[in-house]
Design an enzyme around this catalytic site. Structure first.
Site, PDB file in Angstrom:
ATOM      1  N   HIS A 117      -7.511  -5.767  -0.426  1.00 30.24           N
ATOM      2  CA  HIS A 117      -6.302  -4.995  -0.158  1.00 30.24           C
ATOM      3  C   HIS A 117      -5.623  -5.541   1.097  1.00 30.24           C
ATOM      4  O   HIS A 117      -6.109  -5.293   2.212  1.00 30.24           O
ATOM      5  CB  HIS A 117      -6.751  -3.541   0.045  1.00 30.24           C
ATOM      6  CG  HIS A 117      -5.645  -2.551   0.158  1.00 30.24           C
ATOM      7  ND1 HIS A 117      -4.847  -2.224  -0.902  1.00 30.24           N
ATOM      8  CD2 HIS A 117      -5.214  -1.802   1.203  1.00 30.24           C
ATOM      9  CE1 HIS A 117      -3.961  -1.301  -0.518  1.00 30.24           C
ATOM     10  NE2 HIS A 117      -4.174  -1.039   0.762  1.00 30.24           N
ATOM     11  N   SER A 122       0.820  -1.201   0.000  1.00 33.11           N
ATOM     12  CA  SER A 122       0.000   0.000   0.000  1.00 33.11           C
ATOM     13  C   SER A 122       0.865   1.268   0.000  1.00 33.11           C
ATOM     14  O   SER A 122       1.744   1.397  -0.835  1.00 33.11           O
ATOM     15  CB  SER A 122      -0.953  -0.075   1.182  1.00 33.11           C
ATOM     16  OG  SER A 122      -2.083   0.678   0.919  1.00 33.11           O
TER      17      SER A 122
HETATM   18  C1  GTR Z   1      -5.460   4.595   1.255  1.00 35.88           C
HETATM   19  C2  GTR Z   1      -4.808   5.393   0.169  1.00 35.88           C
HETATM   20  C3  GTR Z   1      -4.002   4.488  -0.709  1.00 35.88           C
HETATM   21  C4  GTR Z   1      -3.139   3.529   0.086  1.00 35.88           C
HETATM   22  C5  GTR Z   1      -3.741   3.091   1.390  1.00 35.88           C
HETATM   23  C6  GTR Z   1      -2.768   2.551   2.445  1.00 35.88           C
HETATM   24  O1  GTR Z   1      -6.330   5.306   2.036  1.00 35.88           O
HETATM   25  O2  GTR Z   1      -5.835   6.019  -0.546  1.00 35.88           O
HETATM   26  O3  GTR Z   1      -3.244   5.253  -1.622  1.00 35.88           O
HETATM   27  O4  GTR Z   1      -1.875   4.065   0.290  1.00 35.88           O
HETATM   28  O5  GTR Z   1      -4.409   4.095   2.047  1.00 35.88           O
HETATM   29  O6  GTR Z   1      -1.596   2.866   2.456  1.00 35.88           O
HETATM   30  O7  GTR Z   1      -3.247   1.841   3.292  1.00 35.88           O
END
Ligand code: GTR
Length: 440
Positions: free
Chosen positions: A416, A275
């Site tokens: 995710h 992420s």
């Molecule tokens: C989200 C963000 C992403 C990603 C994610 C994370 O809110 O929009 O770009 O980086 O966080 O890092 O968990």
């Protein structure tokens, strides 16, 4: 000037100055986010193999000496900001050592890195496991973690992290020791035993040690407060580094340590991140060629995903939600992403000829899986120029079917996250490229 003239001049200029990967008319990206593939407008990517002066890059030397440094500079100036080098007074201290960790299978070590040589900080604490019984120094995976080193495994010997907590508006920044119950909280994201069994080590650092996240004032207590300090505001101005730049810089400092530790094979370090920390791993690996391999897990916007492709998170959205992550200049592209002199396929191209792996998750539309795949695909010409096969496929594979040669890619089912499935593919990829370095 009439529109025909204007259009032909624009086409001629784009062909002369910046020949493009897709010769389609680029359309302005709408400001809202989109998760409907049929609504993605056409876009035109900058060509990694044409210099800003319009020269075609046709040799490995021209790539290494001219175009690569130019692209690094473009990312520094427009996206992540400039980072300082190795601090001259930095010191390392091994604070714990257990040669019989994980039931005797591994050696666990904790190392503090004092960035300016001062024990009061800023500093980062690194947790390292290397497999026992090795006849050679271990290749290692290096990754920043979100919840503290003690959250990576339930091993009671790991020191509990000091975590920065978001303060109430009127209160100063406070830190607190993580609770005992949070040991192993993120263990499902770190296949430590699998790595050890397969002959790899793991080194990990809580990213908040380098700079606390979640609030723009984090720079006040992280490395940015002592190294090349920003101009006294919570936002990086111009090309001053943002938090991603700072986290990536911390990964390079871990590499400085590995070069001094003879249980670690510093020539076979894979930098990995998930992420926002996947964005960070890509930027660290792109800048610092000592990293032998780079893995992006669901890194999305500002990571592996193409910014010009209007799908999932947008440049404007990320700059609004997380203004401290990128440099000030990046905000200029909020409503004009086509004006960016780079796109994220060029970040992956900076890793060439070293192996790079991009992973997506089917339900993680926010990170734009197809945009992540296409970025890997459009980095291929640079790998080819340097004599390497890239992905080796033209179409995005179906779920749970990893593909790739020197650039690896998979999209797995699910959300995710980082899972054992992801780690199995990274270990297979590392085996393929690091066979000669493996322990016996
Ligand atoms: C989200 C963000 C992403 C990603 C994610 C994370 O809110 O929009 O770009 O980086 O966080 O890092 O968990």
């Amino acid at each position: 000037m009439n529109s025909m003239n204007g259009k032909s001049i624009a086409i001629i200029l784009s062909l002369l100055v910046m020949p493009l990967v897709n010769i389609n008319a680029a359309q302005a990206q709408p400001t809202k986010s989109n998760e409907d593939e049929s609504k993605v407008p056409s876009y035109t990517l900058p060509d990694p193999l044409t210099t800003s002066a319009g020269a075609k890059v046709t040799s490995g030397n021209a790539w290494r000496d001219k175009r690569r440094p130019e692209i690094v500079k473009l990312f520094e100036t427009h996206v992540y900001g400039r980072s300082p080098g190795r601090p001259p007074r930095m010191t390392f201290e091994v604070t714990s050592l257990d040669k019989k960790a994980l039931g005797g299978k591994a050696t666990r070590k904790e190392v503090s890195v004092y960035f300016t040589g001062k024990k009061e900080g800023p500093k980062m604490d690194m947790l390292i496991y290397v497999p026992n019984g090795a006849s050679k120094p271990a290749p290692v995976f290096l990754g920043l973690n979100f919840d503290g080193n003690h959250a990576v495994h339930s091993d009671p010997g790991i020191k509990l992290a000091t975590l920065w907590t978001r303060p109430a508006k009127e209160k100063p920044l406070v830190s607190s020791r993580a609770p005992e119950e949070s040991r192993g909280k993120s263990a499902s994201r770190w296949a430590v035993e699998k790595m050890i069994e397969r002959g790899y080590g793991l080194a990990t650092i809580y990213y908040g040690d380098i700079e606390p996240d979640f609030f723009p004032e984090g720079y006040n207590v992280g490395v940015r407060s002592v190294m090349d300090a920003p101009s006294g505001s919570s936002k990086s101005v111009g090309d001053e580094w943002g938090a991603i730049g700072a986290w990536a810089w911390g990964l390079s400092r871990a590499m400085d340590y590995f070069e001094t530790d003879n249980t670690i094979d510093s020539k076979h370090v894979t930098v990995m991140g998930h992420s926002r920390l996947g964005k960070t791993a890509l930027w660290a690996g792109a800048r610092d060629e000592r990293f032998a391999m780079v893995i992006s897990n669901d890194s999305g916007e500002g990571g592996a995903a193409l910014s010009r492709r209007w799908f999932g998170e947008t440049v404007e959205r990320i700059n609004t939600s997380f203004p401290h992550w990128f440099c000030g200049n990046y905000k200029k592209y909020n409503t004009d992403v086509n004006a960016l002199p780079v796109d994220q396929h060029m970040l992956i191209a900076l890793i060439a000829p070293r192996p790079a792996y991009v992973a997506s998750a089917q339900e993680d539309l926010w990170a734009d899986p197809r945009g992540e795949f296409l970025s890997a695909k459009h980095a291929e010409p640079v790998y080819s120029l340097l004599g390497k096969d890239g992905l080796g496929v033209d179409e995005m594979p179906s779920a749970n079917h990893p593909v790739g040669k020197t650039i690896g890619y998979h999209i797995r089912t699910g959300k995710h996250d980082v899972t054992d499935y992801d780690w199995e593919q990274y270990l297979n990829f590392a085996d393929k490229h690091f066979k000669h370095a493996k322990l016996q």
